[in-house]
Scaffold this active site. Sequence first.
Site, PDB file in Angstrom:
ATOM      1  N   GLY A   2      34.138  35.037  43.518  1.00 56.14           N
ATOM      2  CA  GLY A   2      33.205  34.394  42.285  1.00 56.14           C
ATOM      3  C   GLY A   2      31.954  35.002  42.130  1.00 56.14           C
ATOM      4  O   GLY A   2      31.365  34.565  41.415  1.00 56.14           O
TER       5      GLY A   2
ATOM      6  N   ASP B  60      49.968  32.417  39.404  1.00 57.44           N
ATOM      7  CA  ASP B  60      51.287  32.356  40.105  1.00 57.44           C
ATOM      8  C   ASP B  60      52.468  32.799  39.370  1.00 57.44           C
ATOM      9  O   ASP B  60      53.706  32.698  39.750  1.00 57.44           O
ATOM     10  CB  ASP B  60      51.551  30.877  40.706  1.00 57.44           C
ATOM     11  CG  ASP B  60      51.250  29.825  39.499  1.00 57.44           C
ATOM     12  OD1 ASP B  60      51.110  30.290  38.421  1.00 57.44           O
ATOM     13  OD2 ASP B  60      51.327  28.687  39.783  1.00 57.44           O
TER      14      ASP B  60
ATOM     15  N   CYS C  34      35.001  49.195  42.365  1.00 57.21           N
ATOM     16  CA  CYS C  34      33.730  49.612  43.386  1.00 57.21           C
ATOM     17  C   CYS C  34      34.279  50.917  44.002  1.00 57.21           C
ATOM     18  O   CYS C  34      34.260  51.136  45.297  1.00 57.21           O
ATOM     19  CB  CYS C  34      33.524  48.550  44.525  1.00 57.21           C
ATOM     20  SG  CYS C  34      35.042  47.943  45.434  1.00 57.21           S
TER      21      CYS C  34
END
Length: 403
Positions: A235, A282, A353
Site C-alpha cells: 500500500g 479472489d 518498476c
Amino acid sequence: MRFHHNLLQATVDALHQIFNEGKYADQAIQRILKRDTRWGSRDRGFIAETTYDIVRYKRLYTEIVGAGTVYNSRDLWRLTAVWIVLRGHALPAWEEYYNTPVRRIKGKFDELSSQLVYKESIPDWLNELGQKELGDLWAKEIAALNNQAPVVLRVNTLKSDLKTLKEKLIAEGHSTTTHDDFPDALILNERANVFKTDAFSDGLFEVQDAGSQKIAPYLNPEPGMRVLDSCAGAGGKSLHLAAMMENKGQIIAMDIYPSKLKELKRRAKRAGAHNIETRLIDSTKAIKKLAGKMDALLIDAPCSGLGVLRRNPDAKWKLTPEFIEEIKTTQQEILQSYSRVVKKDGTLVYATCSILPSENEKQVEQFLSSEAGAGFELQESQNMYAHREGFDGFYMARLIKKD
C-alpha cells in the site's frame, strides 16, 4: 579500516543462505542481524552493506576466486577477501585469509573489467536483453543500478509537512536533503534505521523511493474521487493517494495476497489514512462489480523489477527469460481486465518498476490497439532512469478514457 571477525563471519553466513540455499537477500540479512543483540547500528550496517555488495558483484567475484556454482565456506571467505582488497584495504591476519593472492585479485579484476558482463556482474542473457531493448542506455543504466540506493522518505501530509518533519528528524539525529523535483521527499544524508524514530511511530512519513513517489501524483488525484489501486501490495502508493486526496473520497486497494493487505491496514492506521478500503482479489467478480464506476485506476503492475536492482541485487540471479515473458503476459491481462472499471473521462495510470520497453511502452501500445483499449487515449508517459535521475528506474503512462 579495522575489520571484526564476527561481522565477516555473519556476512559469510548470510551469503551461504543467499547463494546456496536460495534465500532472498533481505530476508537472509534480517535473519542474521537478529543473531546478536549486542551489535550496534554500525555493525549491522556493515553486515548488510557488505553482503549486498558481494551479492551485487557475485559473478565478478566468483570469477576472480574461481569458485563453482556451490560455494563452500572457503569460497565464501575468499569472496569477502576480494571485497576487502578491491576497496583498497589490507586483509586482516586471520587464518581464512592466509596465502590470499592479493596481486592476482587486482590483476584478474583489471582483466575482467573490460567485459560488461563481469564489470557490472550480470548474466549473459540479461546483458543481451538489455542491449537489445535499451541500446547505448543499457551500459549506463546497469552501472547506475549497481550503486547503493539512497534512503528516501515521503512526508505524510495528513499529519505533517516537509519543514516540520525535517526539523523533527534533526532533533532525533537524522539530517536530510530536499529535492526540487520531488516535493514530498526527504533524502537521508546518512543511512540509518529510521523505523526506530518517534516520527515514524507517529506516522509522519513512509520510506518510499523518489521514483515511486512520482506515480500517485500521475493520477492527478483530487479529494472526493473514487480510485482503484489494483495491485496495491502493502500500500505505499495507496497511502500517498490518501494523503493527496486529504482523506476524502474512496480508495479501493486490491491484491491477491491477504498478508499484504493486512500490512496495508496496519500502515494506514499509523498514517491516519481513513479512506482506504482493502479488497482481496479472489475471483473475477471483484472487478466486474466496479465496471465503469472509478474516476481513476492505478495499475502498478507486477514486473521484472529491473528498475529496483539497487535494492534487490539478488534479483539478477533469480530472474529468468521465461519469467519475463510470463510477466509480460500477466501485465497485458491486467490491463485488459481492470481497464473496464474506468468511467468516461476517467484516468488510467499504468506503471512498472522496470526499465524494459517491452514491459512498458510496448504494453501500452498493445493495449491501445486492442478492443479493450479502443476507448482510451495516451495523454502522457515518462521513463525514470537511475543513471539520469539518481533514483530507482520506473515507467508510468497516463491514459484517459474518451468513450
